[in-house]
Design a protein around this motif. Sequence first.
Motif, PDB file in Angstrom:
ATOM      1  N   GLU A 181      18.783  -1.258  10.699  1.00 43.86           N
ATOM      2  CA  GLU A 181      18.273   0.112  10.758  1.00 43.86           C
ATOM      3  C   GLU A 181      16.764   0.135  10.969  1.00 43.86           C
ATOM      4  OE1 GLU A 181      19.755   1.876   7.147  1.00 43.86           O
ATOM      5  OE2 GLU A 181      21.757   2.192   8.014  1.00 43.86           O
ATOM      6  N   THR A 182      16.028  -0.756  10.313  1.00 40.94           N
ATOM      7  CA  THR A 182      14.578  -0.815  10.481  1.00 40.94           C
ATOM      8  C   THR A 182      14.210  -1.133  11.929  1.00 40.94           C
ATOM      9  OG1 THR A 182      14.266  -1.475   8.181  1.00 40.94           O
ATOM     10  CG2 THR A 182      12.454  -1.959   9.687  1.00 40.94           C
ATOM     11  N   ALA A 183      15.033  -1.939  12.590  1.00 43.88           N
ATOM     12  CA  ALA A 183      14.788  -2.315  13.981  1.00 43.88           C
ATOM     13  C   ALA A 183      15.343  -1.294  14.975  1.00 43.88           C
ATOM     14  CB  ALA A 183      15.393  -3.684  14.257  1.00 43.88           C
ATOM     15  N   GLY A 184      16.019  -0.256  14.472  1.00 48.07           N
ATOM     16  CA  GLY A 184      16.623   0.727  15.367  1.00 48.07           C
ATOM     17  C   GLY A 184      17.943   0.264  15.952  1.00 48.07           C
ATOM     18  N   ARG A 200      22.261  -1.140  15.123  1.00 51.84           N
ATOM     19  CA  ARG A 200      23.467  -0.911  14.325  1.00 51.84           C
ATOM     20  C   ARG A 200      24.312  -2.181  14.346  1.00 51.84           C
ATOM     21  NH1 ARG A 200      26.476   3.017  17.775  1.00 51.84           N
ATOM     22  NH2 ARG A 200      25.800   1.488  19.268  1.00 51.84           N
ATOM     23  N   PHE A 201      25.300  -2.238  13.492  1.00 52.69           N
ATOM     24  CA  PHE A 201      26.196  -3.396  13.505  1.00 52.69           C
ATOM     25  C   PHE A 201      26.883  -3.541  14.862  1.00 52.69           C
ATOM     26  CE2 PHE A 201      25.951  -3.359   8.819  1.00 52.69           C
ATOM     27  CZ  PHE A 201      25.722  -4.707   8.615  1.00 52.69           C
ATOM     28  N   GLU A 202      27.105  -2.447  15.558  1.00 47.14           N
ATOM     29  CA  GLU A 202      27.730  -2.499  16.874  1.00 47.14           C
ATOM     30  C   GLU A 202      26.888  -3.270  17.878  1.00 47.14           C
ATOM     31  OE1 GLU A 202      27.388   0.210  14.990  1.00 47.14           O
ATOM     32  OE2 GLU A 202      29.405   1.008  14.702  1.00 47.14           O
ATOM     33  N   ASP A 203      25.599  -3.428  17.601  1.00 48.50           N
ATOM     34  CA  ASP A 203      24.701  -4.160  18.498  1.00 48.50           C
ATOM     35  C   ASP A 203      24.727  -5.672  18.259  1.00 48.50           C
ATOM     36  OD1 ASP A 203      23.685  -1.775  19.722  1.00 48.50           O
ATOM     37  OD2 ASP A 203      22.415  -1.463  17.956  1.00 48.50           O
ATOM     38  N   VAL A 204      25.348  -6.109  17.181  1.00 45.39           N
ATOM     39  CA  VAL A 204      25.385  -7.538  16.838  1.00 45.39           C
ATOM     40  C   VAL A 204      26.296  -8.263  17.833  1.00 45.39           C
ATOM     41  CG1 VAL A 204      26.046  -9.231  15.084  1.00 45.39           C
ATOM     42  CG2 VAL A 204      24.858  -7.124  14.416  1.00 45.39           C
ATOM     43  N   VAL A 205      25.760  -9.337  18.417  1.00 49.69           N
ATOM     44  CA  VAL A 205      26.523 -10.111  19.395  1.00 49.69           C
ATOM     45  C   VAL A 205      26.915 -11.496  18.880  1.00 49.69           C
ATOM     46  CG1 VAL A 205      25.563  -8.880  21.379  1.00 49.69           C
ATOM     47  CG2 VAL A 205      24.441 -10.972  20.564  1.00 49.69           C
ATOM     48  N   GLU A 206      26.231 -11.964  17.837  1.00 49.96           N
ATOM     49  CA  GLU A 206      26.553 -13.282  17.284  1.00 49.96           C
ATOM     50  C   GLU A 206      26.257 -13.315  15.789  1.00 49.96           C
ATOM     51  OE1 GLU A 206      25.685 -17.981  18.128  1.00 49.96           O
ATOM     52  OE2 GLU A 206      24.063 -16.578  18.543  1.00 49.96           O
ATOM     53  N   ILE A 207      27.160 -13.955  15.047  1.00 52.43           N
ATOM     54  CA  ILE A 207      26.990 -14.152  13.607  1.00 52.43           C
ATOM     55  C   ILE A 207      27.272 -15.616  13.289  1.00 52.43           C
ATOM     56  CG2 ILE A 207      28.094 -13.737  11.369  1.00 52.43           C
ATOM     57  CD1 ILE A 207      28.334 -10.884  12.006  1.00 52.43           C
ATOM     58  N   THR A 208      26.458 -16.173  12.410  1.00 52.11           N
ATOM     59  CA  THR A 208      26.745 -17.477  11.822  1.00 52.11           C
ATOM     60  C   THR A 208      26.786 -17.278  10.317  1.00 52.11           C
ATOM     61  OG1 THR A 208      25.558 -18.594  13.606  1.00 52.11           O
ATOM     62  CG2 THR A 208      26.027 -19.883  11.619  1.00 52.11           C
ATOM     63  N   SER A 209      27.909 -17.637   9.706  1.00 51.06           N
ATOM     64  CA  SER A 209      28.046 -17.493   8.254  1.00 51.06           C
ATOM     65  C   SER A 209      28.181 -18.878   7.629  1.00 51.06           C
ATOM     66  CB  SER A 209      29.254 -16.614   7.901  1.00 51.06           C
ATOM     67  OG  SER A 209      30.455 -17.140   8.428  1.00 51.06           O
ATOM     68  N   TYR A 210      27.507 -19.030   6.490  1.00 57.54           N
ATOM     69  CA  TYR A 210      27.511 -20.285   5.740  1.00 57.54           C
ATOM     70  C   TYR A 210      28.207 -20.028   4.411  1.00 57.54           C
ATOM     71  CZ  TYR A 210      23.961 -21.389   9.191  1.00 57.54           C
ATOM     72  OH  TYR A 210      23.298 -21.579  10.369  1.00 57.54           O
ATOM     73  N   HIS A 211      29.191 -20.850   4.081  1.00 56.72           N
ATOM     74  CA  HIS A 211      30.047 -20.631   2.909  1.00 56.72           C
ATOM     75  C   HIS A 211      30.066 -21.868   2.033  1.00 56.72           C
ATOM     76  CE1 HIS A 211      31.891 -17.149   5.025  1.00 56.72           C
ATOM     77  NE2 HIS A 211      31.582 -17.875   6.078  1.00 56.72           N
ATOM     78  N   THR A 212      29.897 -21.681   0.730  1.00 57.21           N
ATOM     79  CA  THR A 212      30.020 -22.815  -0.186  1.00 57.21           C
ATOM     80  C   THR A 212      31.488 -23.142  -0.461  1.00 57.21           C
ATOM     81  OG1 THR A 212      29.792 -21.368  -2.105  1.00 57.21           O
ATOM     82  CG2 THR A 212      27.786 -22.448  -1.284  1.00 57.21           C
ATOM     83  N   ASP A 213      32.389 -22.230  -0.113  1.00 52.95           N
ATOM     84  CA  ASP A 213      33.822 -22.473  -0.268  1.00 52.95           C
ATOM     85  C   ASP A 213      34.533 -21.789   0.897  1.00 52.95           C
ATOM     86  OD1 ASP A 213      36.498 -22.680  -0.965  1.00 52.95           O
ATOM     87  OD2 ASP A 213      36.143 -22.216  -3.081  1.00 52.95           O
ATOM     88  N   MET A 214      35.044 -22.576   1.820  1.00 54.65           N
ATOM     89  CA  MET A 214      35.694 -22.013   3.008  1.00 54.65           C
ATOM     90  C   MET A 214      36.962 -21.232   2.653  1.00 54.65           C
ATOM     91  SD  MET A 214      33.657 -22.659   5.475  1.00 54.65           S
ATOM     92  CE  MET A 214      34.489 -22.557   7.046  1.00 54.65           C
ATOM     93  N   ARG A 215      37.465 -21.374   1.449  1.00 53.17           N
ATOM     94  CA  ARG A 215      38.616 -20.564   1.027  1.00 53.17           C
ATOM     95  C   ARG A 215      38.221 -19.102   0.846  1.00 53.17           C
ATOM     96  NH1 ARG A 215      40.169 -24.561  -3.771  1.00 53.17           N
ATOM     97  NH2 ARG A 215      37.912 -24.345  -3.885  1.00 53.17           N
TER      98      ARG A 215
END
Length: 134
Positions: free
Chosen positions: A65-68, A70-85
């Motif tokens: 929102e600060t950058a103007g 929305r989530f609809e503008d997201v083209v790539e995500i990398t998520s890091y998980h301590t438990d893949m479950r």
Amino acid sequence: MATKTIIVPEGMEFIRDEIGYAPAVLVNDTLYIAGQIGRNDQRELVADKEAQFVQVFENMQRILETAGARFEDVVEITSYHTDMRDLPLYMEVRNRYMKGCYPAWTAIGAASLCGAPGYFLEVKAVAVIERGNE
């Protein structure tokens, strides 16, 4: 020539000033969001796993929102998980914020996050902001 803007939502100034990096950087129309963790406005870790995942996405939403953007503008995500479950819970929370959005996604298992116990998730993202005819 590329235009680079540091994005710092209100309340996240400590990230820039004390820790020494930007919550996000906007280069032309591409927004690079640094890894977001489940820390609240009081800079405290949110202990409950689901609430921590929600906090991660709330933090991302503030940056977008600060950058103007929305989530609809997201083209790539990398998520890091301590438990893949935790992936089903992660996807459930993610879909509350990104319903119908289909960015490229990479999930990575990590032994620990932030060098401290209790962090279950960190998410970084890239968004492309449609500016229209300016």
